[in-house]
Write a protein that holds these residues in place. Structure first.
Motif, PDB file in Angstrom:
ATOM      1  N   MET A  90      46.590  48.692  30.371  1.00 41.81           N
ATOM      2  CA  MET A  90      45.917  47.396  30.493  1.00 41.81           C
ATOM      3  C   MET A  90      45.107  47.343  31.781  1.00 41.81           C
ATOM      4  O   MET A  90      43.991  46.841  31.798  1.00 41.81           O
ATOM      5  CB  MET A  90      46.939  46.267  30.464  1.00 41.81           C
ATOM      6  N   GLY A  91      45.662  47.879  32.867  1.00 39.54           N
ATOM      7  CA  GLY A  91      44.941  47.902  34.137  1.00 39.54           C
ATOM      8  C   GLY A  91      43.664  48.707  34.038  1.00 39.54           C
ATOM      9  O   GLY A  91      42.618  48.312  34.555  1.00 39.54           O
ATOM     10  N   ALA A  92      43.728  49.833  33.328  1.00 39.60           N
ATOM     11  CA  ALA A  92      42.532  50.654  33.150  1.00 39.60           C
ATOM     12  C   ALA A  92      41.511  49.942  32.276  1.00 39.60           C
ATOM     13  O   ALA A  92      40.308  50.030  32.512  1.00 39.60           O
ATOM     14  CB  ALA A  92      42.909  51.995  32.519  1.00 39.60           C
ATOM     15  N   LEU A  93      41.985  49.202  31.300  1.00 33.18           N
ATOM     16  CA  LEU A  93      41.100  48.495  30.376  1.00 33.18           C
ATOM     17  C   LEU A  93      40.363  47.344  31.051  1.00 33.18           C
ATOM     18  O   LEU A  93      39.181  47.133  30.815  1.00 33.18           O
ATOM     19  CB  LEU A  93      41.917  47.959  29.193  1.00 33.18           C
ATOM     20  N   THR A  94      41.054  46.627  31.916  1.00 40.91           N
ATOM     21  CA  THR A  94      40.456  45.437  32.530  1.00 40.91           C
ATOM     22  C   THR A  94      39.816  45.709  33.886  1.00 40.91           C
ATOM     23  O   THR A  94      39.299  44.788  34.510  1.00 40.91           O
ATOM     24  CB  THR A  94      41.517  44.329  32.697  1.00 40.91           C
ATOM     25  N   ALA A  95      39.833  46.954  34.340  1.00 43.04           N
ATOM     26  CA  ALA A  95      39.238  47.293  35.640  1.00 43.04           C
ATOM     27  C   ALA A  95      37.774  46.869  35.672  1.00 43.04           C
ATOM     28  O   ALA A  95      37.013  47.141  34.767  1.00 43.04           O
ATOM     29  CB  ALA A  95      39.362  48.791  35.901  1.00 43.04           C
ATOM     30  N   GLY A  96      37.423  46.156  36.727  1.00 43.37           N
ATOM     31  CA  GLY A  96      36.033  45.755  36.911  1.00 43.37           C
ATOM     32  C   GLY A  96      35.671  44.423  36.273  1.00 43.37           C
ATOM     33  O   GLY A  96      34.586  43.903  36.498  1.00 43.37           O
ATOM     34  N   LEU A  97      36.571  43.859  35.470  1.00 38.43           N
ATOM     35  CA  LEU A  97      36.271  42.559  34.871  1.00 38.43           C
ATOM     36  C   LEU A  97      36.666  41.450  35.837  1.00 38.43           C
ATOM     37  O   LEU A  97      37.677  41.544  36.523  1.00 38.43           O
ATOM     38  CB  LEU A  97      37.031  42.383  33.555  1.00 38.43           C
ATOM     39  N   PRO A  98      35.877  40.385  35.851  1.00 39.60           N
ATOM     40  CA  PRO A  98      36.175  39.271  36.763  1.00 39.60           C
ATOM     41  C   PRO A  98      37.291  38.385  36.217  1.00 39.60           C
ATOM     42  O   PRO A  98      37.062  37.269  35.776  1.00 39.60           O
ATOM     43  CB  PRO A  98      34.848  38.521  36.834  1.00 39.60           C
ATOM     44  N   ILE A  99      38.521  38.896  36.225  1.00 41.25           N
ATOM     45  CA  ILE A  99      39.674  38.134  35.731  1.00 41.25           C
ATOM     46  C   ILE A  99      40.356  37.479  36.920  1.00 41.25           C
ATOM     47  O   ILE A  99      40.713  38.148  37.877  1.00 41.25           O
ATOM     48  CB  ILE A  99      40.645  39.053  34.983  1.00 41.25           C
ATOM     49  N   PRO A 100      40.536  36.143  36.846  1.00 37.51           N
ATOM     50  CA  PRO A 100      41.188  35.435  37.960  1.00 37.51           C
ATOM     51  C   PRO A 100      42.602  35.958  38.214  1.00 37.51           C
ATOM     52  O   PRO A 100      43.300  36.317  37.266  1.00 37.51           O
ATOM     53  CB  PRO A 100      41.227  33.973  37.478  1.00 37.51           C
TER      54      PRO A 100
END
Length: 107
Positions: A90-100
Motif C-alpha cells: 500500500m505504501g508503494a502504491l500511494t507514494a507521491g499522492l497527496p494523501i492527508p
C-alpha cells in the motif's frame, strides 16, 4: 481546475492499482510458524487460512492445550506477516499522492 483534473486522474489510476493489489493479496500466501516449526499456518495476505501443519510429535492427548496455543501463535504470526506485506504494498502504491496524514484508505 487543472490541478483538480490531474488529481482525479491520479485517483483513478490509484483505484485501478488498488484493485490489482487486492487481487495480488488474495493470491499471495504467508506462513506463520510456532513451536520452533512444529506448527505452521498458511494464510493469504488478506487473512484467509489456506493450510495448517502440525508435527506428529504433538499429536498426543496430553499435548492438546499446547497444540491449540501453538496454532494460535502460528496464525497470529502469519497474520502479522500478511499485514506487514499489505502495508508495504500500500505504501508503494500511494507514494507521491497527496494523501492527508492519518487518512485511512479502504482495504
Amino acid at each position: 481546475m487543472k490541478d483538480v483534473m490531474g488529481m482525479m486522474k491520479q485517483v483513478q489510476a490509484m483505484q485501478a492499482k488498488m484493485q490489482d493489489l487486492q487481487a495480488e493479496l488474495e493470491r499471495t500466501e504467508v506462513e506463520g510458524v510456532a513451536g520452533g516449526g512444529l506448527v505452521k499456518v498458511r494464510l493469504t495476505a488478506k487473512g484467509e487460512m489456506k493450510g495448517i501443519s502440525v508435527d506428529d510429535s504433538l499429536l498426543k492427548p496430553e499435548e492438546k492445550e499446547i497444540v491449540e496455543d501453538l496454532i494460535l501463535a502460528a496464525h497470529n504470526d502469519a497474520r502479522a506477516k500478511g499485514d506487514r506485506l499489505m502495508q508495504e504494498k500500500m505504501g508503494a502504491l500511494t507514494a507521491g499522492l497527496p494523501i492527508p496524514p492519518g487518512m485511512k484508505l479502504p482495504f
